[in-house]
Scaffold this active site. Structure first.
Site, PDB file in Angstrom:
ATOM      1  N   GLU A 227      29.458  43.629  44.918  1.00  0.00           N
ATOM      2  CA  GLU A 227      29.062  42.378  43.964  1.00  0.00           C
ATOM      3  C   GLU A 227      27.973  41.361  44.678  1.00  0.00           C
ATOM      4  OE1 GLU A 227      33.291  41.709  41.508  1.00  0.00           O
ATOM      5  OE2 GLU A 227      33.148  40.899  43.683  1.00  0.00           O
ATOM      6  N   GLU A 301      35.032  48.830  38.451  1.00  0.00           N
ATOM      7  CA  GLU A 301      36.513  47.929  38.272  1.00  0.00           C
ATOM      8  C   GLU A 301      36.823  47.563  36.935  1.00  0.00           C
ATOM      9  OE1 GLU A 301      36.820  44.581  41.044  1.00  0.00           O
ATOM     10  OE2 GLU A 301      35.939  45.910  42.734  1.00  0.00           O
TER      11      GLU A 301
END
Length: 653
Positions: A227, A301
């Site tokens: 991320e 995810e």
């Protein structure tokens, strides 16, 4: 950690007779979508394709050459291939470091029996290198054993080695000793940071090399960082990590993982971009489409639940919503990873924290409202996903493993206690310093400082007044053994009454978890940062005790002179009792409803934090960590003694 948007597949341009688009209407939303700005998924496929991967497992696939790749056939949309065969990643996250090693096989078998073909896991740098240059890949941190066990069960593996992982862990999985030098900039190509990364990768990556697909192992992909699009402080950082992995011999598919709004800023040339999302909605894949039109979609995810924070509510997500989203992924052949399939537990001091205006620690349980519970039990989500995946599988799914048995043990009441002040002589030699020293910079642990736990600052004072100190995260202030107030980020001063005689000023500071997300990780030093003053006059000459609560400390503490527990005791103290588990110990959940705030240690193992503000009200106690018959239970209660410690066969989260 963002809120996503949904998919809007459409028919191929070549099959259109004008310059317009034919939108699909997905069951999740009513309005038709315009093609502009939305993702083109290619030719529509039958609603429920059937897959046969029985020959594409680590055990069956012996002749290997090309590994996980991507392909696009003419008018069809891009797709993954494994050894040249069309392949859909159906992954689930299980973190080996959050699950007792004795239960790894059970959790992996349940993943396989649910119809998944891949397990994903983070690799936590802070646990594997707790001191600079001192590495630990043993016991519950035996990464290689976990990966090889997954292969034995028939699961592929996607590794996410960081160095930063987020994962609601203390400092996002970065070692706290990186905070010693304020000039070292985390998650950048700053020299101090990259030197530490290089040494860590020099130790970690050689362990991963033989586990790769082309070496006969189950690792089909490796994620670069995590991320980074939301952090995005250094444009050269991600390319640096990409090269660092390639240079050390990583040959399998490399990918990045970002929230839908940060894909562009997190993408690295030559690396597959994947997306993280909470729900599928309009325009979810817009940015991803701008980055790579010719690559298959991977949801790295899909959040089937969420983490909990102290003083907040317990988060749940409807099983039907999860079932619907996964059904859509399968229908449009979008590879996915369920986060979390099994969350496990933030044992010990593992938890991270958030700071959106206020520092708030993550609770001990990492149940996450996942597909399996914290204790590995089945949920409605499990059976819905199993039924769905079975409906698209050409081969029958394995038999579902039996439930892990639970037990309710007789209530126990600690019989002995030891005030913190009586335990100080059993700690390691204290540090004596002119000024207070923050936790990370204490000259202990071979120069790596203290990562977790508590620090006690002690200084003799002979007058009262206005005390000022910057304490992180929470400090109890005492005159001798009497508490006079609390310090935290929002309360940095308190009044000390006038003194007739000199007294000990004692400040007990707890690290409640370092922030694990955002730029704030740079400033997460714990303990007292800066000077301590009374009436603007700085205090000097501190004795500093480190309370790391390691197993060796509890071994020494057994030789202390413990006292019978009084009816009530106020202030920090250790309480000792015995849990009688019988001849065959089983899993249970400890209930401490009439205790206030502290930690529980079973046979020296730290189960984690309890706190009466909730939402979590029970602590998971794995039967694998219990001995037959008698087990030592020690509570470190910060505030006020309770009475019974009870157990239950059902968690209260």
């Amino acid at each position: 950690m963002k809120s996503p948007p949904l998919l809007s597949p459409c028919l191929s341009w070549k099959r259109m007779v004008g310059v317009f688009f034919l939108p699909f209407i997905l069951p999740a939303f009513a309005p038709r979508f315009k093609q502009e700005g939305s993702l083109m998924l290619g030719t529509a496929h039958p609603p429920q394709p059937r897959f046969n991967w029985s020959h594409l497992t680590p055990l069956e696939l012996k002749n290997r050459s090309v590994g996980l790749g991507t392909a696009s056939t003419g008018r069809g949309k891009p797709h993954f291939t494994l050894e040249g065969h069309r392949f859909l990643i159906c992954g689930g996250s299980i973190h080996y470091f959050r699950v007792p090693r004795e239960y790894w096989r059970d959790r992996l078998l349940k993943l396989k029996a649910c119809g998944f073909n891949t397990v994903t896991t983070y690799v936590p740098w802070n646990l594997h290198e707790p001191e600079r240059g001192k590495f630990d890949f043993s016991g519950n941190l035996d990464l290689e054993a976990f990966v090889l066990m997954a292969a034995e069960i028939g699961l592929w593996v996607i590794l996410r080695p960081g160095p930063y992982i987020c994962s609601e862990m203390d400092l996002g999985g970065l070692p706290s000793w990186l905070l010693q030098d304020p000039r070292l900039l985390l998650r950048t190509t700053n020299k101090g940071f990259t030197e530490a990364v290089e040494k860590y990768f020099d130790h970690l990556i050689p362990r991963v090399i033989p586990l790769q697909y082309r070496q006969g192992g189950p690792v089909i992909a490796v994620q670069v960082e995590n991320e980074y699009g939301s952090f995005n402080k250094d444009k050269t950082y991600m390319p640096y990590l990409h090269k660092a992995l390639l240079r050390r011999g990583i040959v399998e598919l490399l990918l990045t993982s970002d929230g839908e709004k940060n894909v562009l800023s997190g993408h690295t040339k030559g690396v597959l971009a994947a997306i993280n999302l909470q729900k599928v909605q309009r325009n979810t894949f817009n940015q991803l489409h701008k980055v790579q039109r010719d690559k298959p979609l991977l949801v790295m995810e899909y959040w089937v639940g969420w983490f909990d924070r102290w003083g907040d509510k317990h988060h749940v997500k409807d099983a039907k919503e999860v079932e619907h989203a996964v059904s859509e992924f399968i229908k449009y052949e979008i590879s996915f990873n369920v986060y979390m399939f099994h969350g496990g537990t933030n044992f010990g001091f593992m938890n991270g924290a958030t700071n959106f205006g206020k520092h708030t620690g993550i609770v001990t349980s990492y149940d996450y409202d996942a597909v399996l519970t914290e204790a590995g039990d089945y949920t409605e989500k499990y059976f819905k996903l199993q039924k769905l995946l079975e409906s698209v599988s050409a081969a029958p799914l394995p038999q579902v493993p039996k439930l892990t048995p639970k037990a309710v043990y007789p209530p126990m009441r600690p019989s002995l206690y030891l005030p913190l002040w009586d335990a100080l002589s059993y700690l390691n030699e204290p540090v004596r310093s002119h000024q207070p020293v923050n936790m990370e910079n204490l000259p202990i642990n071979n120069g790596s400082g203290q990562s977790y736990g508590f620090v006690l600052y002690e200084k003799s004072i002979c007058s009262g007044g206005r005390l000022c100190a910057h304490a992180h995260d929470m400090a109890q202030v005492f005159l001798d053994e009497t508490m006079i107030g609390i310090l935290n980020e929002n309360n940095q001063d308190l009044h000390i009454p006038e003194l007739r005689d000199c007294r000990y000023l004692r400040i007990l500071v707890e690290n409640q978890g370092r922030v694990n997300f955002s730029w704030q990780i740079q400033n997460e030093q714990k303990g007292i940062t800066g000077s301590v003053s009374i009436n603007n006059s700085s205090l000097e000459g501190f004795t500093i005790y480190s309370l790391e609560m390691k197993m060796s400390f509890f071994e020494r503490l057994r030789s202390a002179t413990w006292k019978p527990v009084p009816d009530s005791h106020q202030g920090p103290a250790f309480y000792r009792g015995t849990l009688k588990a019988g001849p065959s110990p089983k899993d249970t959940f400890l209930s401490l409803l009439n205790w206030n705030y502290g930690f529980v240690f079973i046979n020296g193992r730290n189960l984690g934090r309890y706190w009466n503000i909730g939402p979590q009200q029970t602590l998971y106690l794995p039967g694998a960590w219990l001995r037959p018959e008698d087990n030592e239970v020690i509570l470190f209660e910060k505030m006020l003694s309770g009475s019974d410690i009870k157990s239950t066969d059902k968690p209260m989260l």
